[in-house]
Design a protein around this motif. Sequence first.
Motif, PDB file in Angstrom:
ATOM      1  N   PRO A 182       0.834  -1.244   0.064  1.00 25.12           N
ATOM      2  CA  PRO A 182      -0.034  -0.016  -0.008  1.00 25.12           C
ATOM      3  C   PRO A 182       0.860   1.180  -0.138  1.00 25.12           C
ATOM      4  CG  PRO A 182      -0.697  -1.618   1.757  1.00 25.12           C
ATOM      5  CD  PRO A 182       0.750  -2.004   1.139  1.00 25.12           C
ATOM      6  N   THR A 183       0.502   2.115  -0.948  1.00 25.88           N
ATOM      7  CA  THR A 183       1.304   3.420  -0.758  1.00 25.88           C
ATOM      8  C   THR A 183       0.460   4.654  -0.870  1.00 25.88           C
ATOM      9  OG1 THR A 183       1.161   3.654  -3.391  1.00 25.88           O
ATOM     10  CG2 THR A 183       2.868   2.149  -2.600  1.00 25.88           C
ATOM     11  N   MET A 184       1.305   5.812  -0.454  1.00 28.49           N
ATOM     12  CA  MET A 184       0.542   7.200  -0.429  1.00 28.49           C
ATOM     13  C   MET A 184      -0.453   7.071   0.700  1.00 28.49           C
ATOM     14  SD  MET A 184       0.646   8.506  -4.383  1.00 28.49           S
ATOM     15  CE  MET A 184       0.741   7.017  -4.950  1.00 28.49           C
ATOM     16  N   ALA A 185      -0.122   6.391   1.785  1.00 32.53           N
ATOM     17  CA  ALA A 185      -1.030   6.177   2.728  1.00 32.53           C
ATOM     18  C   ALA A 185      -1.264   7.355   3.888  1.00 32.53           C
ATOM     19  CB  ALA A 185      -0.874   4.896   3.771  1.00 32.53           C
ATOM     20  N   GLU A 186      -2.511   7.895   4.159  1.00 33.71           N
ATOM     21  CA  GLU A 186      -2.551   8.654   5.132  1.00 33.71           C
ATOM     22  C   GLU A 186      -3.482   8.187   6.326  1.00 33.71           C
ATOM     23  OE1 GLU A 186      -3.588  12.790   3.341  1.00 33.71           O
ATOM     24  OE2 GLU A 186      -4.483  11.434   1.934  1.00 33.71           O
ATOM     25  N   LYS A 187      -2.527   7.612   7.164  1.00 33.47           N
ATOM     26  CA  LYS A 187      -2.810   6.799   8.445  1.00 33.47           C
ATOM     27  C   LYS A 187      -3.940   7.076   9.090  1.00 33.47           C
ATOM     28  CE  LYS A 187       1.012   3.949   8.690  1.00 33.47           C
ATOM     29  NZ  LYS A 187       2.050   3.340   9.628  1.00 33.47           N
ATOM     30  N   ASN A 188      -4.194   8.493   9.226  1.00 31.84           N
ATOM     31  CA  ASN A 188      -5.424   8.720  10.192  1.00 31.84           C
ATOM     32  C   ASN A 188      -6.602   9.136   9.393  1.00 31.84           C
ATOM     33  OD1 ASN A 188      -3.538   9.076  12.404  1.00 31.84           O
ATOM     34  ND2 ASN A 188      -2.922  11.022  11.847  1.00 31.84           N
ATOM     35  N   THR A 189      -6.827   8.668   8.057  1.00 31.75           N
ATOM     36  CA  THR A 189      -7.791   9.041   7.331  1.00 31.75           C
ATOM     37  C   THR A 189      -8.808   7.845   7.448  1.00 31.75           C
ATOM     38  OG1 THR A 189      -7.108   8.401   5.197  1.00 31.75           O
ATOM     39  CG2 THR A 189      -6.611  10.689   6.113  1.00 31.75           C
ATOM     40  N   VAL A 190     -10.173   8.007   7.200  1.00 33.77           N
ATOM     41  CA  VAL A 190     -11.031   6.682   7.277  1.00 33.77           C
ATOM     42  C   VAL A 190     -10.596   6.007   5.878  1.00 33.77           C
ATOM     43  CG1 VAL A 190     -13.473   5.974   6.867  1.00 33.77           C
ATOM     44  CG2 VAL A 190     -12.870   7.928   8.551  1.00 33.77           C
ATOM     45  N   MET A 191     -10.464   6.878   4.698  1.00 33.19           N
ATOM     46  CA  MET A 191     -10.180   6.056   3.453  1.00 33.19           C
ATOM     47  C   MET A 191      -9.033   5.211   3.531  1.00 33.19           C
ATOM     48  SD  MET A 191     -10.692   5.830   0.090  1.00 33.19           S
ATOM     49  CE  MET A 191     -11.734   7.329  -0.569  1.00 33.19           C
ATOM     50  N   THR A 192      -7.771   5.524   4.025  1.00 34.30           N
ATOM     51  CA  THR A 192      -6.836   4.515   4.406  1.00 34.30           C
ATOM     52  C   THR A 192      -7.078   3.392   5.023  1.00 34.30           C
ATOM     53  OG1 THR A 192      -4.903   6.432   3.745  1.00 34.30           O
ATOM     54  CG2 THR A 192      -4.384   4.469   4.928  1.00 34.30           C
ATOM     55  N   GLN A 193      -7.563   3.746   6.077  1.00 36.42           N
ATOM     56  CA  GLN A 193      -7.884   2.509   7.085  1.00 36.42           C
ATOM     57  C   GLN A 193      -9.034   1.532   6.290  1.00 36.42           C
ATOM     58  OE1 GLN A 193      -6.288   1.808   9.666  1.00 36.42           O
ATOM     59  NE2 GLN A 193      -5.329   3.837   9.429  1.00 36.42           N
ATOM     60  N   ASP A 194     -10.048   2.167   5.551  1.00 40.65           N
ATOM     61  CA  ASP A 194     -10.787   1.298   5.135  1.00 40.65           C
ATOM     62  C   ASP A 194     -10.211   0.322   3.748  1.00 40.65           C
ATOM     63  OD1 ASP A 194     -12.976   1.759   6.386  1.00 40.65           O
ATOM     64  OD2 ASP A 194     -13.781   3.225   4.958  1.00 40.65           O
ATOM     65  N   VAL A 195      -9.117   0.977   3.136  1.00 40.28           N
ATOM     66  CA  VAL A 195      -8.471   0.496   1.954  1.00 40.28           C
ATOM     67  C   VAL A 195      -7.453  -0.999   2.309  1.00 40.28           C
ATOM     68  CG1 VAL A 195      -6.835   0.696   0.062  1.00 40.28           C
ATOM     69  CG2 VAL A 195      -8.660   2.173   0.390  1.00 40.28           C
ATOM     70  N   LEU A 196      -6.848  -0.473   3.427  1.00 36.36           N
ATOM     71  CA  LEU A 196      -6.152  -1.466   4.199  1.00 36.36           C
ATOM     72  C   LEU A 196      -6.733  -2.766   4.660  1.00 36.36           C
ATOM     73  CD1 LEU A 196      -3.562   0.774   6.189  1.00 36.36           C
ATOM     74  CD2 LEU A 196      -3.244  -0.252   4.134  1.00 36.36           C
ATOM     75  N   SER A 197      -8.071  -2.421   5.301  1.00 35.91           N
ATOM     76  CA  SER A 197      -9.125  -3.590   5.611  1.00 35.91           C
ATOM     77  C   SER A 197      -9.425  -4.541   4.658  1.00 35.91           C
ATOM     78  CB  SER A 197     -10.245  -2.791   6.419  1.00 35.91           C
ATOM     79  OG  SER A 197     -11.072  -4.043   6.967  1.00 35.91           O
ATOM     80  N   THR A 198      -9.826  -3.553   3.264  1.00 33.77           N
ATOM     81  CA  THR A 198     -10.408  -4.427   2.342  1.00 33.77           C
ATOM     82  C   THR A 198      -9.401  -5.263   1.776  1.00 33.77           C
ATOM     83  OG1 THR A 198     -11.868  -2.536   1.830  1.00 33.77           O
ATOM     84  CG2 THR A 198     -11.450  -3.844  -0.185  1.00 33.77           C
ATOM     85  N   LEU A 199      -7.960  -4.738   1.567  1.00 31.47           N
ATOM     86  CA  LEU A 199      -6.873  -5.360   0.947  1.00 31.47           C
ATOM     87  C   LEU A 199      -6.832  -6.733   1.769  1.00 31.47           C
ATOM     88  CD1 LEU A 199      -4.233  -2.660   0.368  1.00 31.47           C
ATOM     89  CD2 LEU A 199      -5.197  -4.190  -1.481  1.00 31.47           C
ATOM     90  N   LYS A 200      -6.941  -6.605   3.183  1.00 36.78           N
ATOM     91  CA  LYS A 200      -6.532  -7.644   3.781  1.00 36.78           C
ATOM     92  C   LYS A 200      -7.615  -8.964   3.877  1.00 36.78           C
ATOM     93  CE  LYS A 200      -3.710  -5.377   7.025  1.00 36.78           C
ATOM     94  NZ  LYS A 200      -3.616  -4.527   8.425  1.00 36.78           N
ATOM     95  N   ASN A 201      -8.935  -8.322   3.817  1.00 36.71           N
ATOM     96  CA  ASN A 201     -10.024  -9.373   3.648  1.00 36.71           C
ATOM     97  C   ASN A 201     -10.044  -9.830   2.422  1.00 36.71           C
ATOM     98  OD1 ASN A 201     -10.960  -8.729   6.273  1.00 36.71           O
ATOM     99  ND2 ASN A 201     -12.349  -6.886   5.479  1.00 36.71           N
ATOM    100  N   GLN A 202      -9.886  -9.048   1.270  1.00 36.64           N
ATOM    101  CA  GLN A 202      -9.823  -9.776   0.048  1.00 36.64           C
ATOM    102  C   GLN A 202      -8.815 -10.431  -0.730  1.00 36.64           C
ATOM    103  OE1 GLN A 202     -10.884  -6.675  -2.907  1.00 36.64           O
ATOM    104  NE2 GLN A 202     -12.688  -6.155  -2.221  1.00 36.64           N
ATOM    105  N   LEU A 203      -7.425 -10.454  -0.128  1.00 40.90           N
ATOM    106  CA  LEU A 203      -6.301 -10.952  -0.359  1.00 40.90           C
ATOM    107  C   LEU A 203      -5.677 -11.956   0.602  1.00 40.90           C
ATOM    108  CD1 LEU A 203      -4.802  -8.108  -2.236  1.00 40.90           C
ATOM    109  CD2 LEU A 203      -6.279  -9.709  -3.317  1.00 40.90           C
TER     110      LEU A 203
END
Length: 252
Positions: A182-203
Amino acid sequence: MLSMIIAIANQKGGVAKTTSTLALGGLLAQQGSCLAIDLDPQGNLTTGLGVNVTDDQLTAYEVITEQAEALDAVIKTKSGLDLLPADISLAKGETELLSKVGNFYILKERLEPAQSHYQHILIDCPPSLGLLTVNALAAADRLLIPVQCQFFALKGLEALLDTIQSVKKRLNPNLQILGVLPTMAEKNTVMTQDVLSTLKNQLEAIRIFDPVPKSVKFAESNLAGEPIHQYAGEWRLVQPYRSVIQAIQSES
């Protein structure tokens, strides 16, 4: 011992493929010999390493069109990383490959003489699933997939994974996915946290590396022609790439 070839690919542009190639190549060059291959006609890796291609410079175009040997086209950069440069002529080279027999394996064949000279070879792929990217996947031992922490960036991931399965089935059964970065992460944003969660769930079966933070320092380091650890050296920017290096070394 032959080098490990690592392709860095995602058909989406702007996901930090080149930035990641620069960062990883710089770290690997500190520890041993490493060759970075610019396989993108835009030539961003080449310029990001402070290289301006001159008219008499051999490039990836001459290599894949069998006009020059890979080692003859390699140049040293100030970062300590060796580079096989590219420029816009490579777009013409991709078209020329279409008429060649065994055109999926051209890059693999052209790199064979270089493999005994380097511990690692990194291939910065173009933002497409065209013939150049397929050549990189056919030549590679491992694949690293940078994914920007934005929802639209996840949409193309399924197409890339389908392409990888086709390549494994028909061209390169030894290709393995090193992981998703994962790149260009803004760790405190909901968007980044949702993307990281989706990646872990889908892959579930694919390693998800620590996210690379969003920072202007990466663009600045590219302009300076230096990998991020040389330009900035900030732990939070370099640490995710060190984790990738550890994974590479554990599989070497």
